[in-house]
Design a protein around this motif. Structure first.
Motif, PDB file in Angstrom:
ATOM      1  N   PRO A   1      10.307  12.864   3.123  1.00 34.41           N
ATOM      2  CA  PRO A   1       9.183  12.051   3.605  1.00 34.41           C
ATOM      3  C   PRO A   1       9.456  11.378   4.939  1.00 34.41           C
ATOM      4  O   PRO A   1       8.529  11.098   5.696  1.00 34.41           O
ATOM      5  N   ARG A   2      10.756  11.125   5.276  1.00 37.94           N
ATOM      6  CA  ARG A   2      11.077  10.447   6.523  1.00 37.94           C
ATOM      7  C   ARG A   2      11.292  11.404   7.694  1.00 37.94           C
ATOM      8  O   ARG A   2      11.467  10.971   8.820  1.00 37.94           O
ATOM      9  N   GLU A   3      11.340  12.681   7.374  1.00 37.61           N
ATOM     10  CA  GLU A   3      11.676  13.648   8.424  1.00 37.61           C
ATOM     11  C   GLU A   3      10.451  14.033   9.228  1.00 37.61           C
ATOM     12  O   GLU A   3       9.389  14.286   8.677  1.00 37.61           O
ATOM     13  N   ARG A   4      10.597  14.126  10.516  1.00 36.86           N
ATOM     14  CA  ARG A   4       9.483  14.526  11.362  1.00 36.86           C
ATOM     15  C   ARG A   4       9.237  16.016  11.220  1.00 36.86           C
ATOM     16  O   ARG A   4      10.135  16.792  10.936  1.00 36.86           O
ATOM     17  N   ASN A   5       8.005  16.396  11.444  1.00 36.79           N
ATOM     18  CA  ASN A   5       7.625  17.802  11.325  1.00 36.79           C
ATOM     19  C   ASN A   5       8.043  18.532  12.596  1.00 36.79           C
ATOM     20  O   ASN A   5       7.477  18.322  13.654  1.00 36.79           O
ATOM     21  N   ARG A   6       9.071  19.343  12.449  1.00 33.32           N
ATOM     22  CA  ARG A   6       9.616  20.031  13.624  1.00 33.32           C
ATOM     23  C   ARG A   6       9.455  21.550  13.526  1.00 33.32           C
ATOM     24  O   ARG A   6      10.270  22.310  14.065  1.00 33.32           O
TER      25      ARG A   6
ATOM     26  N   HIS B   1       1.172  10.097   9.858  1.00 37.85           N
ATOM     27  CA  HIS B   1       2.539  10.117   9.347  1.00 37.85           C
ATOM     28  C   HIS B   1       3.541   9.719  10.431  1.00 37.85           C
ATOM     29  O   HIS B   1       4.529   9.014  10.146  1.00 37.85           O
ATOM     30  N   ASP B   2       3.318  10.156  11.651  1.00 34.93           N
ATOM     31  CA  ASP B   2       4.238   9.808  12.734  1.00 34.93           C
ATOM     32  C   ASP B   2       4.274   8.298  12.975  1.00 34.93           C
ATOM     33  O   ASP B   2       5.315   7.744  13.341  1.00 34.93           O
ATOM     34  N   ARG B   3       3.160   7.643  12.769  1.00 32.86           N
ATOM     35  CA  ARG B   3       3.109   6.198  12.971  1.00 32.86           C
ATOM     36  C   ARG B   3       3.653   5.438  11.770  1.00 32.86           C
ATOM     37  O   ARG B   3       4.254   4.371  11.919  1.00 32.86           O
ATOM     38  N   PHE B   4       3.434   5.991  10.568  1.00 30.82           N
ATOM     39  CA  PHE B   4       3.880   5.303   9.344  1.00 30.82           C
ATOM     40  C   PHE B   4       4.606   6.309   8.448  1.00 30.82           C
ATOM     41  O   PHE B   4       4.070   6.748   7.414  1.00 30.82           O
ATOM     42  N   PRO B   5       5.803   6.701   8.810  1.00 30.51           N
ATOM     43  CA  PRO B   5       6.506   7.737   8.041  1.00 30.51           C
ATOM     44  C   PRO B   5       6.881   7.312   6.628  1.00 30.51           C
ATOM     45  O   PRO B   5       7.161   8.176   5.789  1.00 30.51           O
ATOM     46  N   ASP B   6       6.892   6.006   6.343  1.00 37.27           N
ATOM     47  CA  ASP B   6       7.248   5.550   5.001  1.00 37.27           C
ATOM     48  C   ASP B   6       6.071   5.583   4.032  1.00 37.27           C
ATOM     49  O   ASP B   6       6.266   5.358   2.831  1.00 37.27           O
ATOM     50  N   LYS B   7       4.876   5.853   4.520  1.00 41.86           N
ATOM     51  CA  LYS B   7       3.691   5.854   3.671  1.00 41.86           C
ATOM     52  C   LYS B   7       3.301   7.276   3.292  1.00 41.86           C
ATOM     53  O   LYS B   7       3.451   8.215   4.077  1.00 41.86           O
TER      54      LYS B   7
ATOM     55  N   HIS C   1     -10.261  13.141   3.061  1.00 44.83           N
ATOM     56  CA  HIS C   1     -11.269  14.108   2.629  1.00 44.83           C
ATOM     57  C   HIS C   1     -11.492  15.114   3.762  1.00 44.83           C
ATOM     58  O   HIS C   1     -11.029  14.903   4.899  1.00 44.83           O
ATOM     59  N   CYS C   2     -12.220  16.178   3.462  1.00 44.85           N
ATOM     60  CA  CYS C   2     -12.345  17.278   4.427  1.00 44.85           C
ATOM     61  C   CYS C   2     -13.643  17.246   5.224  1.00 44.85           C
ATOM     62  O   CYS C   2     -13.897  18.166   6.007  1.00 44.85           O
ATOM     63  N   TYR C   3     -14.446  16.233   5.097  1.00 47.81           N
ATOM     64  CA  TYR C   3     -15.806  16.289   5.639  1.00 47.81           C
ATOM     65  C   TYR C   3     -15.900  15.910   7.118  1.00 47.81           C
ATOM     66  O   TYR C   3     -16.981  15.986   7.708  1.00 47.81           O
ATOM     67  N   TYR C   4     -14.808  15.513   7.697  1.00 47.26           N
ATOM     68  CA  TYR C   4     -14.819  15.159   9.115  1.00 47.26           C
ATOM     69  C   TYR C   4     -13.412  15.284   9.672  1.00 47.26           C
ATOM     70  O   TYR C   4     -12.427  15.002   8.983  1.00 47.26           O
ATOM     71  N   GLY C   5     -13.298  15.733  10.921  1.00 47.60           N
ATOM     72  CA  GLY C   5     -12.005  15.784  11.579  1.00 47.60           C
ATOM     73  C   GLY C   5     -11.210  17.023  11.236  1.00 47.60           C
ATOM     74  O   GLY C   5     -11.740  18.051  10.795  1.00 47.60           O
ATOM     75  N   ASP C   6      -9.909  16.918  11.434  1.00 51.60           N
ATOM     76  CA  ASP C   6      -8.992  18.050  11.281  1.00 51.60           C
ATOM     77  C   ASP C   6      -7.748  17.589  10.522  1.00 51.60           C
ATOM     78  O   ASP C   6      -7.332  16.433  10.654  1.00 51.60           O
ATOM     79  N   PRO C   7      -7.113  18.471   9.722  1.00 51.90           N
ATOM     80  CA  PRO C   7      -5.914  18.062   8.980  1.00 51.90           C
ATOM     81  C   PRO C   7      -4.781  17.545   9.860  1.00 51.90           C
ATOM     82  O   PRO C   7      -3.895  16.840   9.364  1.00 51.90           O
ATOM     83  N   SER C   8      -4.775  17.890  11.134  1.00 50.15           N
ATOM     84  CA  SER C   8      -3.702  17.396  12.008  1.00 50.15           C
ATOM     85  C   SER C   8      -3.703  15.874  12.119  1.00 50.15           C
ATOM     86  O   SER C   8      -2.679  15.275  12.489  1.00 50.15           O
ATOM     87  N   ALA C   9      -4.817  15.239  11.786  1.00 45.73           N
ATOM     88  CA  ALA C   9      -4.859  13.775  11.801  1.00 45.73           C
ATOM     89  C   ALA C   9      -3.874  13.186  10.792  1.00 45.73           C
ATOM     90  O   ALA C   9      -3.386  12.060  10.970  1.00 45.73           O
ATOM     91  N   GLN C  10      -3.542  13.951   9.749  1.00 43.28           N
ATOM     92  CA  GLN C  10      -2.569  13.469   8.769  1.00 43.28           C
ATOM     93  C   GLN C  10      -1.183  13.338   9.403  1.00 43.28           C
ATOM     94  O   GLN C  10      -0.456  12.377   9.130  1.00 43.28           O
TER      95      GLN C  10
ATOM     96  N   MET D   1       0.842  -1.187   0.000  1.00 43.14           N
ATOM     97  CA  MET D   1       0.000   0.000   0.000  1.00 43.14           C
ATOM     98  C   MET D   1       0.877   1.237   0.000  1.00 43.14           C
ATOM     99  O   MET D   1       1.810   1.369   0.797  1.00 43.14           O
ATOM    100  N   ALA D   2       0.573   2.157  -0.906  1.00 39.71           N
ATOM    101  CA  ALA D   2       1.389   3.364  -1.048  1.00 39.71           C
ATOM    102  C   ALA D   2       1.126   4.374   0.057  1.00 39.71           C
ATOM    103  O   ALA D   2       2.026   5.109   0.464  1.00 39.71           O
ATOM    104  N   GLY D   3      -0.124   4.467   0.536  1.00 39.22           N
ATOM    105  CA  GLY D   3      -0.429   5.466   1.551  1.00 39.22           C
ATOM    106  C   GLY D   3      -1.919   5.587   1.769  1.00 39.22           C
ATOM    107  O   GLY D   3      -2.693   4.659   1.518  1.00 39.22           O
ATOM    108  N   THR D   4      -2.357   6.774   2.230  1.00 38.40           N
ATOM    109  CA  THR D   4      -3.735   7.001   2.637  1.00 38.40           C
ATOM    110  C   THR D   4      -4.261   8.272   1.990  1.00 38.40           C
ATOM    111  O   THR D   4      -3.536   9.269   1.842  1.00 38.40           O
ATOM    112  N   ALA D   5      -5.559   8.258   1.613  1.00 34.28           N
ATOM    113  CA  ALA D   5      -6.234   9.437   1.075  1.00 34.28           C
ATOM    114  C   ALA D   5      -7.162  10.027   2.135  1.00 34.28           C
ATOM    115  O   ALA D   5      -7.804   9.292   2.890  1.00 34.28           O
TER     116      ALA D   5
END
Length: 333
Positions: free
Chosen positions: A204-209, A20-26, A7-16, A1-5
């Motif tokens: 893609p592997r770097e954490r958001n600092r 990413h922190d759990r699966f930085p390679d995806k 949508h904006c209809y629920y939640g907040d972008p911070s969920a991305q 699996m390449a990654g995850t898609a």
């Protein structure tokens, strides 16, 4: 699996970022978001609210949380929000096709245009400070990109209803700008070797600092204040160390081994603790331990040479000393 898609209809972008922190390679792709309106809302209200919400969430929020793409849905609808196939009846598109065949551009068109026009395919996001939030806090929110040709694109949104001024610093270059309330703006500058080492690319592997801090202008102002304070301190030190001692250039406290008491002619205290009479009496002693020749037997206020009273003679320190005392201190080598 390449990654995850997403949508904006629920939640907040911070969920991305959480994903990413759990699966930085995806990879993470943002693939759909449709604006909507109330049937009774006037066009101006629909435009402004759509522009500000999409700026915070679709344009900036997704990009600051590791999305590799962003998209609006639909591209084009008619004036009734159709054609309908059992879907949303109040959704809006990037453009609206009117009954007479004319086309009007909607808020989504301008919001997504700040990325589509200035951020080129293959661009990478670079670190930048941002004070706004996707939920709205009235501050400046931004995201920056480095294009494949080396140029930089900075997208900035003012969440507040009132104008906000801010400063942008990259390398040794700085500029300031005042952004109207609710506005979205993009700044682009060409590649420069002077700026290459100043911007940290996100892999893609770097954490958001990204660190929330004061604006670059505020930080520069603080640095200038600290430098001025240090310059003033050093100037005072240098001025103190350069204070002249009238006729007493070698007369520093640490350089004298012993002195006779100027009134009794007897030794006073251990030799290594004896001080000039001026320092003992508190008269004419400077911070450097130099006796002030203008006090006691020194020159008067008009600069004339001192004259001693009967029973005294002019001795060391340019003071009038009793004739029974030593005329000069003993200095150690």
């Amino acid at each position: 699996m390449a990654g995850t898609a997403f949508h904006c209809y629920y939640g907040d972008p911070s969920a991305q970022s959480t994903l990413h922190d759990r699966f930085p390679d995806k990879g993470i792709w943002f693939t759909e978001c449709s604006g909507s309106r109330s049937p009774d809302d006037p066009p101006a209200k629909v435009f402004r609210e759509t522009l500000t919400w999409h700026s915070r969430n679709v344009v900036l929020g997704t990009m600051r949380n590791w999305a590799r793409s962003t998209a609006n849905w639909n591209i084009a609808l008619d004036s009734t929000g159709g054609p309908h196939n059992g879907g949303c009846g109040t959704c809006t598109g990037l453009v609206t096709v009117q009954a007479d065949g004319t086309v009007t551009t909607d808020a989504e068109y301008y919001a997504i245009g700040h990325l589509a026009k200035f951020v080129k395919p293959g661009a990478r996001r670079i670190a930048s400070t941002s004070f706004g939030t996707t939920g709205w806090n009235g501050q400046i929110m931004d995201v920056a990109f480095r294009n494949p040709d080396g140029s930089t694109a900075l997208v900035v949104h003012n969440e507040n209803d009132a104008p906000r001024s801010f400063a942008v610093t990259l390398g040794d270059r700085t500029f300031e700008y005042s952004l109207p309330g609710g506005a979205l703006a993009t700044f682009v500058w060409p590649a420069s070797k002077l700026l290459d080492s100043k911007a940290r690319l996100h892999s893609p592997r770097e954490r958001n600092r990204d660190r929330v801090s004061r604006t670059a202008a505020g930080a520069c102002r603080d640095r200038r204040r600290r430098r001025r304070a240090l310059v003033r301190r050093d100037a005072l030190r240098n001025r103190s160390s350069a204070l002249p001692c009238h006729r007493l250039e070698p007369a520093r406290l640490a350089g004298w081994k012993a002195l006779r008491d100027y009134s009794t002619g007897t030794a006073s205290g251990p030799a290594d603790q004896r001080t000039p009479p001026d320092a003992m009496s508190g008269q004419g002693s400077s911070p450097l331990g130099c006796a002030d020749a203008r006090i006691g037997g020194g020159p008067d206020t008009k600069g004339r040479e001192p004259r001693c009273t009967e029973g005294h003679r002019l001795g060391s320190f340019s003071r009038c000393w009793p004739r029974s005392t030593l005329s000069a201190p003993v200095r150690t080598s």
